[in-house]
Write a protein that holds these residues in place. Sequence first.
Motif, PDB file in Angstrom:
ATOM      1  N   ASN A  32       0.832  -1.193   0.000  1.00  0.00           N
ATOM      2  CA  ASN A  32       0.000   0.000   0.000  1.00  0.00           C
ATOM      3  C   ASN A  32       0.872   1.250   0.000  1.00  0.00           C
ATOM      4  O   ASN A  32       2.027   1.204   0.430  1.00  0.00           O
ATOM      5  CB  ASN A  32      -0.907   0.015   1.237  1.00  0.00           C
ATOM      6  CG  ASN A  32      -2.096  -0.910   1.088  1.00  0.00           C
ATOM      7  OD1 ASN A  32      -2.574  -1.145  -0.020  1.00  0.00           O
ATOM      8  ND2 ASN A  32      -2.574  -1.444   2.201  1.00  0.00           N
ATOM      9  N   PRO A  33       0.344   2.394  -0.457  1.00  0.00           N
ATOM     10  CA  PRO A  33       1.120   3.635  -0.399  1.00  0.00           C
ATOM     11  C   PRO A  33       1.553   3.930   1.033  1.00  0.00           C
ATOM     12  O   PRO A  33       0.757   3.769   1.976  1.00  0.00           O
ATOM     13  CB  PRO A  33       0.129   4.682  -0.908  1.00  0.00           C
ATOM     14  CG  PRO A  33      -0.809   3.920  -1.779  1.00  0.00           C
ATOM     15  CD  PRO A  33      -0.967   2.586  -1.111  1.00  0.00           C
ATOM     16  N   HIS A  35       2.179   6.766   2.364  1.00  0.00           N
ATOM     17  CA  HIS A  35       1.939   8.164   2.693  1.00  0.00           C
ATOM     18  C   HIS A  35       0.902   8.324   3.808  1.00  0.00           C
ATOM     19  O   HIS A  35      -0.073   7.582   3.892  1.00  0.00           O
ATOM     20  CB  HIS A  35       1.485   8.922   1.456  1.00  0.00           C
ATOM     21  CG  HIS A  35       2.303   8.613   0.245  1.00  0.00           C
ATOM     22  ND1 HIS A  35       3.660   8.805   0.208  1.00  0.00           N
ATOM     23  CD2 HIS A  35       1.961   8.096  -0.968  1.00  0.00           C
ATOM     24  CE1 HIS A  35       4.118   8.446  -0.981  1.00  0.00           C
ATOM     25  NE2 HIS A  35       3.116   7.997  -1.697  1.00  0.00           N
ATOM     26  N   TYR A  38      -2.763   8.636   2.712  1.00  0.00           N
ATOM     27  CA  TYR A  38      -3.422   7.362   2.417  1.00  0.00           C
ATOM     28  C   TYR A  38      -3.866   6.691   3.718  1.00  0.00           C
ATOM     29  O   TYR A  38      -5.001   6.207   3.827  1.00  0.00           O
ATOM     30  CB  TYR A  38      -2.466   6.454   1.654  1.00  0.00           C
ATOM     31  CG  TYR A  38      -3.006   5.062   1.395  1.00  0.00           C
ATOM     32  CD1 TYR A  38      -3.772   4.791   0.272  1.00  0.00           C
ATOM     33  CD2 TYR A  38      -2.748   4.017   2.292  1.00  0.00           C
ATOM     34  CE1 TYR A  38      -4.273   3.512   0.033  1.00  0.00           C
ATOM     35  CE2 TYR A  38      -3.248   2.739   2.066  1.00  0.00           C
ATOM     36  CZ  TYR A  38      -4.005   2.498   0.937  1.00  0.00           C
ATOM     37  OH  TYR A  38      -4.491   1.238   0.712  1.00  0.00           O
ATOM     38  N   ARG A  39      -2.980   6.654   4.715  1.00  0.00           N
ATOM     39  CA  ARG A  39      -3.313   5.978   5.982  1.00  0.00           C
ATOM     40  C   ARG A  39      -4.505   6.649   6.666  1.00  0.00           C
ATOM     41  O   ARG A  39      -5.368   5.979   7.248  1.00  0.00           O
ATOM     42  CB  ARG A  39      -2.094   5.967   6.904  1.00  0.00           C
ATOM     43  CG  ARG A  39      -0.990   5.032   6.435  1.00  0.00           C
ATOM     44  CD  ARG A  39       0.038   4.789   7.528  1.00  0.00           C
ATOM     45  NE  ARG A  39       0.845   5.976   7.781  1.00  0.00           N
ATOM     46  CZ  ARG A  39       2.024   6.209   7.207  1.00  0.00           C
ATOM     47  NH1 ARG A  39       2.523   5.344   6.346  1.00  0.00           N
ATOM     48  NH2 ARG A  39       2.701   7.300   7.501  1.00  0.00           N
ATOM     49  N   LYS A  42      -7.661   5.652   4.904  1.00  0.00           N
ATOM     50  CA  LYS A  42      -7.969   4.256   5.218  1.00  0.00           C
ATOM     51  C   LYS A  42      -8.631   4.152   6.586  1.00  0.00           C
ATOM     52  O   LYS A  42      -9.603   3.396   6.766  1.00  0.00           O
ATOM     53  CB  LYS A  42      -6.690   3.416   5.182  1.00  0.00           C
ATOM     54  CG  LYS A  42      -6.926   1.928   5.366  1.00  0.00           C
ATOM     55  CD  LYS A  42      -5.617   1.157   5.255  1.00  0.00           C
ATOM     56  CE  LYS A  42      -5.856  -0.342   5.441  1.00  0.00           C
ATOM     57  NZ  LYS A  42      -4.587  -1.110   5.365  1.00  0.00           N
ATOM     58  N   ASN A 147     -10.198   7.976  -3.845  1.00  0.00           N
ATOM     59  CA  ASN A 147      -9.095   8.864  -3.469  1.00  0.00           C
ATOM     60  C   ASN A 147      -7.896   8.071  -2.943  1.00  0.00           C
ATOM     61  O   ASN A 147      -6.743   8.436  -3.198  1.00  0.00           O
ATOM     62  CB  ASN A 147      -9.569   9.890  -2.437  1.00  0.00           C
ATOM     63  CG  ASN A 147     -10.278  11.064  -3.071  1.00  0.00           C
ATOM     64  OD1 ASN A 147      -9.656  12.052  -3.456  1.00  0.00           O
ATOM     65  ND2 ASN A 147     -11.599  10.958  -3.196  1.00  0.00           N
ATOM     66  N   MET A 148      -8.162   6.979  -2.233  1.00  0.00           N
ATOM     67  CA  MET A 148      -7.058   6.103  -1.811  1.00  0.00           C
ATOM     68  C   MET A 148      -6.329   5.544  -3.027  1.00  0.00           C
ATOM     69  O   MET A 148      -5.097   5.440  -3.035  1.00  0.00           O
ATOM     70  CB  MET A 148      -7.599   4.975  -0.927  1.00  0.00           C
ATOM     71  CG  MET A 148      -8.063   5.426   0.449  1.00  0.00           C
ATOM     72  SD  MET A 148      -8.948   4.127   1.364  1.00  0.00           S
ATOM     73  CE  MET A 148      -7.656   2.896   1.557  1.00  0.00           C
ATOM     74  N   GLU A 149      -7.099   5.199  -4.048  1.00  0.00           N
ATOM     75  CA  GLU A 149      -6.488   4.682  -5.280  1.00  0.00           C
ATOM     76  C   GLU A 149      -5.536   5.697  -5.894  1.00  0.00           C
ATOM     77  O   GLU A 149      -4.452   5.356  -6.370  1.00  0.00           O
ATOM     78  CB  GLU A 149      -7.594   4.302  -6.279  1.00  0.00           C
ATOM     79  CG  GLU A 149      -7.095   3.923  -7.664  1.00  0.00           C
ATOM     80  CD  GLU A 149      -6.208   2.684  -7.675  1.00  0.00           C
ATOM     81  OE1 GLU A 149      -5.408   2.562  -8.619  1.00  0.00           O
ATOM     82  OE2 GLU A 149      -6.311   1.858  -6.754  1.00  0.00           O
ATOM     83  N   TRP A 151      -3.745   7.844  -4.458  1.00  0.00           N
ATOM     84  CA  TRP A 151      -2.461   7.885  -3.740  1.00  0.00           C
ATOM     85  C   TRP A 151      -1.482   6.889  -4.360  1.00  0.00           C
ATOM     86  O   TRP A 151      -0.268   7.075  -4.281  1.00  0.00           O
ATOM     87  CB  TRP A 151      -2.660   7.590  -2.244  1.00  0.00           C
ATOM     88  CG  TRP A 151      -3.033   8.811  -1.449  1.00  0.00           C
ATOM     89  CD1 TRP A 151      -4.256   9.130  -0.950  1.00  0.00           C
ATOM     90  CD2 TRP A 151      -2.173   9.884  -1.077  1.00  0.00           C
ATOM     91  NE1 TRP A 151      -4.220  10.327  -0.287  1.00  0.00           N
ATOM     92  CE2 TRP A 151      -2.936  10.809  -0.344  1.00  0.00           C
ATOM     93  CE3 TRP A 151      -0.811  10.152  -1.279  1.00  0.00           C
ATOM     94  CZ2 TRP A 151      -2.398  11.994   0.177  1.00  0.00           C
ATOM     95  CZ3 TRP A 151      -0.271  11.332  -0.758  1.00  0.00           C
ATOM     96  CH2 TRP A 151      -1.062  12.231  -0.042  1.00  0.00           C
ATOM     97  N   ARG A 152      -1.997   5.854  -4.993  1.00  0.00           N
ATOM     98  CA  ARG A 152      -1.117   4.866  -5.641  1.00  0.00           C
ATOM     99  C   ARG A 152      -0.432   5.445  -6.879  1.00  0.00           C
ATOM    100  O   ARG A 152       0.542   4.891  -7.360  1.00  0.00           O
ATOM    101  CB  ARG A 152      -1.918   3.616  -6.033  1.00  0.00           C
ATOM    102  CG  ARG A 152      -2.558   2.884  -4.873  1.00  0.00           C
ATOM    103  CD  ARG A 152      -3.260   1.606  -5.321  1.00  0.00           C
ATOM    104  NE  ARG A 152      -3.996   0.996  -4.238  1.00  0.00           N
ATOM    105  CZ  ARG A 152      -3.471   0.212  -3.299  1.00  0.00           C
ATOM    106  NH1 ARG A 152      -2.179  -0.081  -3.351  1.00  0.00           N
ATOM    107  NH2 ARG A 152      -4.211  -0.285  -2.338  1.00  0.00           N
TER     108      ARG A 152
END
Length: 389
Positions: A32-33, A35, A38-39, A42, A147-149, A151-152
């Motif tokens: 996972n990223p 950053h 991202y956390r 999540k 939005n989490m995606e 970050w990838r």
Amino acid sequence: MATAKPPQVDPAAALAEFAASSDLSATLEAYNPPHEGYRRLKAKLAEMGGYTPPPPVVQVPNGPTLKPGQKDGRVAALRERLGVGATASDGELYDDPLVEAVKAFQKEKGLKPTGLVGPATVSLLNDPGAAGETKAVELKPADIVANMERWRWLPRELGSLHVFVNIPDYQLAIVRDGKEVHRTRVIVGRVANQTPVFSETMTHIIVNPYWNVPVSILKKEMLGKIQETAGSYLDRGNYEVVVGKRVVSASEVDWANVNPNAVSVRQRPGGGNALGNIKFMFPNQHSVYLHDTSSRGLFSQTYRALSHGCVRVHEPFAFADALLAEEPGGLDGKQLKGMIGGGEKYLWLKRKLEVHLAYFTAFVGPDGKLESRADVYGHNARTKKLLGI
């Protein structure tokens, strides 16, 4: 447009790593990223109870524009999609109750409520998130996932000192060792001239920059005015014309018949220059950069998707001060400001840094609150569509 280059994973190496792992959960998590943004998203997704896929949207087939009173085999799907039962014996009749439901749907989606079911209406019926939003909306789990995606899409290492622009937030931050040290407002590209999403390295700064007018702007926005004034429009705007490698008078060019690709138009440094007094260069395929502006009053607006694609920076010399904090030799914003006037001055950075132009409509602020921004370019809707959510 997004030309980000997400980190690539070697499938064979990944499988070998999982096969040798004593803790599959930790190994998977490492992909996972890394950053903080991202956390935090999540964690908010977990607070919302995670993501549950919604029921599939009933698809209305494409076809000729459907008009009130007509009969069509697609009406049954349209009724199911909008939850309108048949009030006539003929279930294929596009009757008044269904017309009113279509009008209400069109109005809700920003379309003219005609009741005609054409391509635009069918597109929104089949993909409710297809249209870009102009206002922030209530966030749903699918928005968090999208939005989490994104970050990838970013490099795993953003740089110990980097610039981070969030396009939908109209904000720029300088981050040093994970801590924000400077924040300011920005103006980004209009919907028709979108600021692209990508990362590159800032290499130099130019004080008193020329503005080299892109051919697209010359054709669409300037050529008519130049023709109407026999070139004097360029003189009034402090522009000069370059043919080959030679600067020529605007009156020497046959503007009625000229090929716009055969001439270059650039605005001289000085008052009124579209780039203001300074620009920050991170060479890229889009010819996009950060710069000052002569239209500083626009920073007071809430909606700031107003440029031709580059990013205009509020108080650029304060930005430069924070940017150059680790530059050997003590160069700072005050010194740069003292260089205003005269010709272009190039300053090559010894301490190069990364610039990230990103697109997040959902993020967690410093106070721990989940923030929402309008999906001004429609990227979030397209991300959800690609993910099937």
